[in-house]
Design a protein around this motif. Structure first.
Motif, PDB file in Angstrom:
ATOM      1  N   TRP A   3      33.425  43.044  50.532  1.00  0.00           N
ATOM      2  CA  TRP A   3      34.704  42.384  50.257  1.00  0.00           C
ATOM      3  C   TRP A   3      34.844  41.844  48.829  1.00  0.00           C
ATOM      4  O   TRP A   3      35.953  41.783  48.305  1.00  0.00           O
ATOM      5  N   PRO A   4      33.750  41.434  48.164  1.00  0.00           N
ATOM      6  CA  PRO A   4      33.922  41.000  46.772  1.00  0.00           C
ATOM      7  C   PRO A   4      34.557  42.065  45.880  1.00  0.00           C
ATOM      8  O   PRO A   4      35.236  41.731  44.905  1.00  0.00           O
ATOM      9  N   PHE A   5      34.365  43.347  46.209  1.00  0.00           N
ATOM     10  CA  PHE A   5      34.933  44.409  45.380  1.00  0.00           C
ATOM     11  C   PHE A   5      36.434  44.557  45.645  1.00  0.00           C
ATOM     12  O   PHE A   5      37.218  44.763  44.717  1.00  0.00           O
ATOM     13  N   VAL A   6      36.841  44.441  46.905  1.00  0.00           N
ATOM     14  CA  VAL A   6      38.276  44.414  47.219  1.00  0.00           C
ATOM     15  C   VAL A   6      38.928  43.222  46.533  1.00  0.00           C
ATOM     16  O   VAL A   6      39.962  43.349  45.863  1.00  0.00           O
ATOM     17  N   ALA A   7      38.315  42.051  46.684  1.00  0.00           N
ATOM     18  CA  ALA A   7      38.890  40.833  46.105  1.00  0.00           C
ATOM     19  C   ALA A   7      38.896  40.888  44.581  1.00  0.00           C
ATOM     20  O   ALA A   7      39.872  40.481  43.937  1.00  0.00           O
TER      21      ALA A   7
END
Length: 260
Positions: free
Chosen positions: A81-85
């Motif tokens: 999720w850090p990459f989406v965010a």
């Protein structure tokens, strides 16, 4: 409450004049069954927090914003999720920067302007009777950078035009929908490629500080799980967590030294 943000998610944006922590508010709402899409922004945040237990200081006029998501299990691990965010945050800030090359992502959850931290992401998770939830907090220095001993920070106003925080909050919601759709349709490989295009250049010298010490090497990419790949004197290392410092080159590929 502000009008809903259009998109795939039923975003419900709340704007408050002042809150202790937007993420704490989202977590509290998750605890009483709030549905995905809750988005809370504060024009001033008094008890914000960043990664590794740091305070996130807010002098006012900056972005303090958090969202509640209830991801479907098949969407992948919390660790991706850090990459989406990060991609969503980059897309929301980029229109306000004069020179796009100055804005870079830094693994795993920071945005840099001219090699200096200007924004960060904090992801927290939990579960309840409905299922697992994520709260993603976004903090950005838009109008001013706080003064913190030992750290040199940047703000958007120094590199372009400082937007109203509510405009950035709405843009993040739109971008989150966009990058979640990419993830679901094309997999993490597409996210990784997009993230690398926006990150500090390959070959950037990094120091990673962790509980067991620190390692130094050259950034050579991300593996299939999103772990940092570092070419060190004793071989290739995969880094799953740690505090990252950029050395020898700033985030735009120039000379000099950049901090965290």
């Amino acid at each position: 409450m502000a009008p809903p943000v259009p998109g795939a998610t039923a975003w419900r944006l709340e704007i408050h004049d002042e809150l202790g922590s937007t993420s704490d508010c989202c977590i509290a709402q998750a605890g009483v069954g709030a549905e995905a899409g809750l988005a809370i922004m504060a024009r001033r945040q008094t008890s914000g927090r960043g990664s590794r237990g740091r305070d996130w200081q807010d002098p006012g006029g900056n972005l303090a914003f958090s969202v509640l998501l209830r991801p479907i299990k098949a969407e992948g691990a919390v660790g991706l999720w850090p990459f989406v965010a990060g991609l969503a945050f980059h897309g929301a800030i980029l229109p306000w920067i004069r020179d796009p090359a100055q804005l870079r992502l830094k693994w795993p959850n920071d945005l840099l302007l001219g090699g200096r931290k200007t924004a960060g992401i904090l992801i927290e998770s939990g579960s309840d009777a409905i299922g697992r939830w994520l709260v993603i907090g976004f903090g950005a220095n838009l109008r001013a950078a706080p003064s913190i001993a030992g750290r040199t920070l940047a703000c958007v106003a120094d590199y372009g035009t400082a937007p109203d925080p509510a405009v950035v909050a709405r843009a993040i919601c739109v971008e989150l929908d966009r990058w979640q759709a990419v993830w679901r349709s094309d997999g993490f490989g597409s996210l990784r490629a997009a993230w690398l295009e926006r990150a500090h250049p390959l070959g950037t010298r990094l120091v990673v500080r962790g509980e067991s010490g620190q390692v130094e090497g050259s950034f050579v990419g991300l593996d299939e799980q999103g772990m940092l790949l570092l070419d060190c004197a004793d071989g290739l290392k995969r880094i799953s967590t740690g505090e990252i410092l950029l050395l020898d080159r700033d985030a735009t590929g120039g000379s000099g030294r950049a901090g965290t």
